[in-house]
Design a protein around this motif. Structure first.
Motif, PDB file in Angstrom:
ATOM      1  N   UNK A   1       0.896  21.258-105.493  1.00 18.46           N
ATOM      2  CA  UNK A   1       0.617  20.568-103.570  1.00 18.46           C
ATOM      3  C   UNK A   1       1.212  19.457-104.004  1.00 18.46           C
ATOM      4  N   UNK A   2       2.027  18.667-102.341  1.00 18.53           N
ATOM      5  CA  UNK A   2       2.880  17.966-102.410  1.00 18.53           C
ATOM      6  C   UNK A   2       1.733  16.739-102.160  1.00 18.53           C
ATOM      7  N   UNK A   3       2.031  15.724-102.614  1.00 14.12           N
ATOM      8  CA  UNK A   3       1.444  14.070-102.839  1.00 14.12           C
ATOM      9  C   UNK A   3       2.352  13.198-102.431  1.00 14.12           C
ATOM     10  N   UNK A   4       2.182  12.387-102.005  1.00 17.82           N
ATOM     11  CA  UNK A   4       2.052  10.756-101.583  1.00 17.82           C
ATOM     12  C   UNK A   4       1.804   9.534-102.016  1.00 17.82           C
ATOM     13  N   UNK A   5       2.372   8.719-102.727  1.00 21.16           N
ATOM     14  CA  UNK A   5       1.155   7.867-102.367  1.00 21.16           C
ATOM     15  C   UNK A   5       2.523   6.211-102.260  1.00 21.16           C
ATOM     16  N   UNK A   6       1.969   5.490-101.372  1.00 20.27           N
ATOM     17  CA  UNK A   6       2.301   4.507-100.402  1.00 20.27           C
ATOM     18  C   UNK A   6       2.295   3.247-101.044  1.00 20.27           C
ATOM     19  N   UNK A   7       3.137   2.300-101.625  1.00 24.95           N
ATOM     20  CA  UNK A   7       2.550   0.751-101.984  1.00 24.95           C
ATOM     21  C   UNK A   7       3.535  -0.053-101.274  1.00 24.95           C
ATOM     22  N   UNK A   8       3.643  -1.586-101.587  1.00 23.57           N
ATOM     23  CA  UNK A   8       4.613  -1.815-100.872  1.00 23.57           C
ATOM     24  C   UNK A   8       3.267  -3.295 -99.675  1.00 23.57           C
ATOM     25  N   UNK A   9       2.420  -2.809 -99.400  1.00 22.84           N
ATOM     26  CA  UNK A   9       1.765  -3.569 -98.126  1.00 22.84           C
ATOM     27  C   UNK A   9       1.822  -4.465 -99.191  1.00 22.84           C
ATOM     28  N   UNK A  10       0.987  -5.948 -98.265  1.00 24.32           N
ATOM     29  CA  UNK A  10       0.677  -7.188 -98.524  1.00 24.32           C
ATOM     30  C   UNK A  10       0.392  -7.800 -97.427  1.00 24.32           C
ATOM     31  N   UNK A  11      -0.044  -9.014 -97.216  1.00 25.68           N
ATOM     32  CA  UNK A  11      -0.425 -10.402 -96.323  1.00 25.68           C
ATOM     33  C   UNK A  11       0.802 -11.421 -96.269  1.00 25.68           C
ATOM     34  N   UNK A  12       1.091 -11.564 -95.216  1.00 27.71           N
ATOM     35  CA  UNK A  12       2.842 -11.664 -95.032  1.00 27.71           C
ATOM     36  C   UNK A  12       2.621 -13.303 -93.769  1.00 27.71           C
ATOM     37  N   UNK A  13       3.338 -13.642 -93.750  1.00 28.40           N
ATOM     38  CA  UNK A  13       3.658 -14.792 -92.272  1.00 28.40           C
ATOM     39  C   UNK A  13       4.119 -13.581 -91.728  1.00 28.40           C
ATOM     40  N   UNK A  14       4.315 -14.766 -90.273  1.00 30.08           N
ATOM     41  CA  UNK A  14       5.157 -14.059 -89.315  1.00 30.08           C
ATOM     42  C   UNK A  14       6.913 -14.154 -89.827  1.00 30.08           C
ATOM     43  N   UNK A  15       7.252 -13.285 -89.152  1.00 23.71           N
ATOM     44  CA  UNK A  15       8.753 -13.477 -89.723  1.00 23.71           C
ATOM     45  C   UNK A  15       9.026 -13.136 -91.153  1.00 23.71           C
ATOM     46  N   UNK A  16       8.323 -12.623 -92.007  1.00 25.90           N
ATOM     47  CA  UNK A  16       8.397 -12.581 -93.136  1.00 25.90           C
ATOM     48  C   UNK A  16       9.118 -10.844 -93.685  1.00 25.90           C
ATOM     49  N   UNK A  17       8.996 -10.511 -94.622  1.00 26.46           N
ATOM     50  CA  UNK A  17       9.977  -9.225 -95.214  1.00 26.46           C
ATOM     51  C   UNK A  17       8.764  -8.412 -95.462  1.00 26.46           C
ATOM     52  N   UNK A  18       8.236  -7.239 -95.492  1.00 22.51           N
ATOM     53  CA  UNK A  18       7.946  -6.078 -96.277  1.00 22.51           C
ATOM     54  C   UNK A  18       9.045  -5.060 -96.841  1.00 22.51           C
ATOM     55  N   UNK A  19       8.756  -4.439 -97.646  1.00 22.53           N
ATOM     56  CA  UNK A  19       8.784  -3.096 -97.758  1.00 22.53           C
ATOM     57  C   UNK A  19       7.906  -2.215 -98.374  1.00 22.53           C
ATOM     58  N   UNK A  20       7.821  -1.127 -97.443  1.00 25.97           N
ATOM     59  CA  UNK A  20       6.614   0.694 -98.033  1.00 25.97           C
ATOM     60  C   UNK A  20       7.682   1.055 -98.938  1.00 25.97           C
ATOM     61  N   UNK A  21       6.837   2.308 -99.950  1.00 26.44           N
ATOM     62  CA  UNK A  21       7.477   2.721-100.577  1.00 26.44           C
ATOM     63  C   UNK A  21       6.616   3.976-100.378  1.00 26.44           C
ATOM     64  N   UNK A  22       7.272   4.615-100.556  1.00 27.97           N
ATOM     65  CA  UNK A  22       6.534   6.579-100.352  1.00 27.97           C
ATOM     66  C   UNK A  22       7.174   7.276-101.593  1.00 27.97           C
ATOM     67  N   UNK A  23       6.388   7.053-102.259  1.00 28.95           N
ATOM     68  CA  UNK A  23       6.239   8.054-103.851  1.00 28.95           C
ATOM     69  C   UNK A  23       6.132   9.407-103.549  1.00 28.95           C
TER      70      UNK A  23
END
Length: 124
Positions: A1-23
């Motif tokens: 069974x394939x499972x996906x797990x996201x990570x990398x979310x959060x709270x930031x200010x406008x103009x900032x960057x985030x990287x989300x990952x999906x394992x």
């Protein structure tokens, strides 16, 4: 069974960057198209970006073009969504999804497997 797990979310200010990952577990990333969708409070889940199983095709919703990019790390069996120049309207729960031998579809119904979601909050 394939499972996906996201990570990398959060709270930031406008103009900032985030990287989300999906394992990906239970399957090989090379066999799957990976899509990213998001759902803001009170709104339907919407397409954000996708890459085909071969990596040869990508697709982005107009509102994120030039700001978001996709990458695949086959060694780690992980897909990433790099989000730059974030805006308050990007605030949502972000979901990754996988489609066996799929293309870079923007249709939710094409994806067989879904992660649990990760919250992204962008404040002004």
């Amino acid at each position: 069974q394939v499972q996906l797990v996201e990570s990398g979310g959060g709270s930031v200010q406008a103009g900032d960057s985030l990287r989300l990952s999906c394992a990906v577990s239970g399957g090989t990333l090379r066999s799957y198209a990976m899509g990213w969708f998001r759902q803001a409070p009170g709104k339907e889940r919407e397409f954000v970006a996708a890459v085909s199983w071969s990596g040869s095709s990508t697709n982005f919703v107009d509102s994120v073009k030039g700001r978001f990019t996709l990458s695949l790390d086959h060694a780690k069996n992980t897909g990433n969504l790099q989000m730059n120049s974030l805006k308050p309207e990007d605030t949502a729960v972000y979901y990754c999804a996988a489609h066996l031998w799929g293309g870079s579809s923007d249709q939710l119904t094409q994806y067989q497997y879904w992660g649990q979601g990760t919250q992204v909050t962008v404040s002004s």
